[in-house]
Structure formats: C-alpha cells, structure tokens
Scaffold this motif. Structure first.
Motif, mmCIF file in Angstrom:
data_model
loop_
_atom_site.group_PDB
_atom_site.id
_atom_site.type_symbol
_atom_site.label_atom_id
_atom_site.label_comp_id
_atom_site.label_asym_id
_atom_site.label_seq_id
_atom_site.Cartn_x
_atom_site.Cartn_y
_atom_site.Cartn_z
ATOM 1 N N ARG A 96 0.813 -1.216 0.000
ATOM 2 C CA ARG A 96 0.000 0.000 0.000
ATOM 3 C C ARG A 96 0.849 1.270 0.000
ATOM 4 N N LEU A 104 1.115 5.794 -1.812
ATOM 5 C CA LEU A 104 0.816 6.924 -0.934
ATOM 6 C C LEU A 104 1.927 7.976 -0.990
ATOM 7 N N SER A 157 -5.878 7.610 -0.689
ATOM 8 C CA SER A 157 -6.346 6.424 0.033
ATOM 9 C C SER A 157 -7.312 5.608 -0.832
#
Length: 149
Positions: free
Chosen positions: A26, A30, A68
């Motif tokens: 993830r 970001l 997100s």
C-alpha cells in the motif's frame, strides 16, 4: 460468486492462485512517491488512439482521486486465491494488443466459457478510444448470453 451470472474482463490482469500478483504494498501508492507511481502507471495506459483531450481528462480524474481511494482500488486488484463458481460463468474478455499477451493463454484455461477479443490500435481506455467496436462486442455478448424472451 453465487450472485455472478456473467463476467466481462476489460483489459485487466486476471490471475488467481499461484499465478496471481504478489502481495500488495500500500505504501507505494501513498505520498509524493505514490503520486509519481500513479502518474507513471496512467501514462503507460495511453495508446495511439487516445486523444490529448482524453489523456488530460483521464489524468485529471485519476489523479484527482484521494490517494487512500487510489491505494484501496489497487489493493482490491489483488484477489483472494482459488477458483470460484465465477469461472464457470459466460465470460467476455476485451483486451488491447499490448496487454493481451499476459492474459491470452491464462483466461481460456481458467474460464472455459470465455469469448476473447482484442482491439488493435488502442490503449487501456479502449472503451473511450474505440467505443463503437467496444460497445458492439459488449452488446453482442449480452444479446447472446441473455436472449430476449
């Protein structure tokens, strides 16, 4: 899977089990580096038929998505392993030539009721770039799969 009655794959990597994508990171989606990763990914999706106006609009929408949400969408791309009843559904696959090679052998093996097509001269957004051909393939599949009573 119990509610799925047909599948349409649109230029996406569809692999399950040991041939599927590796674990999702993830963090790579970001922050500032994540934005650069998204920009690079988006730029690689355009083909010769993607007009400058389409490119600008696609970049605006995709990069305007909260990070997100973008990371969550990429995370959802990593499916659970194993076959499901979905593999037995009537399926349509529409790919562009440059990404088709990774799916051409895999899909028919795992989805025996698959109808497979490639749209030449388009990028990832072939539903915009070659909309007439794309829509014809989808509508013809739906008519054959779900004939009117």
């Amino acid at each position: 899977p119990e509610r799925v009655i047909a599948l349409i794959f649109v230029d996406g990597r569809v692999t399950f089990g040991p041939n599927g994508p590796s674990k999702f990171d993830r963090q790579q989606w970001l922050g500032e580096e994540g934005r650069k990763s998204r920009e690079s990914m988006i730029g690689g999706m355009f083909g010769p038929a993607t007009t400058p106006a389409q490119q600008a609009r696609i970049r605006e929408v995709m990069l305007g998505t909260p990070e997100s949400t973008a990371a969550g969408a990429m995370e959802a791309y990593y499916p659970p392993s194993g076959k499901t009843k979905c593999s037995l559904c009537p399926s349509l696959a529409i790919y562009v030539q440059r990404t088709a090679a990774s799916q051409r052998a895999y899909l028919p093996e795992h989805f025996p009721r698959l109808e497979y097509h490639e749209i030449p001269g388009a990028g990832h957004f072939h539903m915009l770039e070659k909309s007439t051909e794309f829509n014809r393939l989808v509508l013809d599949f739906l008519k054959r799969t779900f004939p009117a009573p």
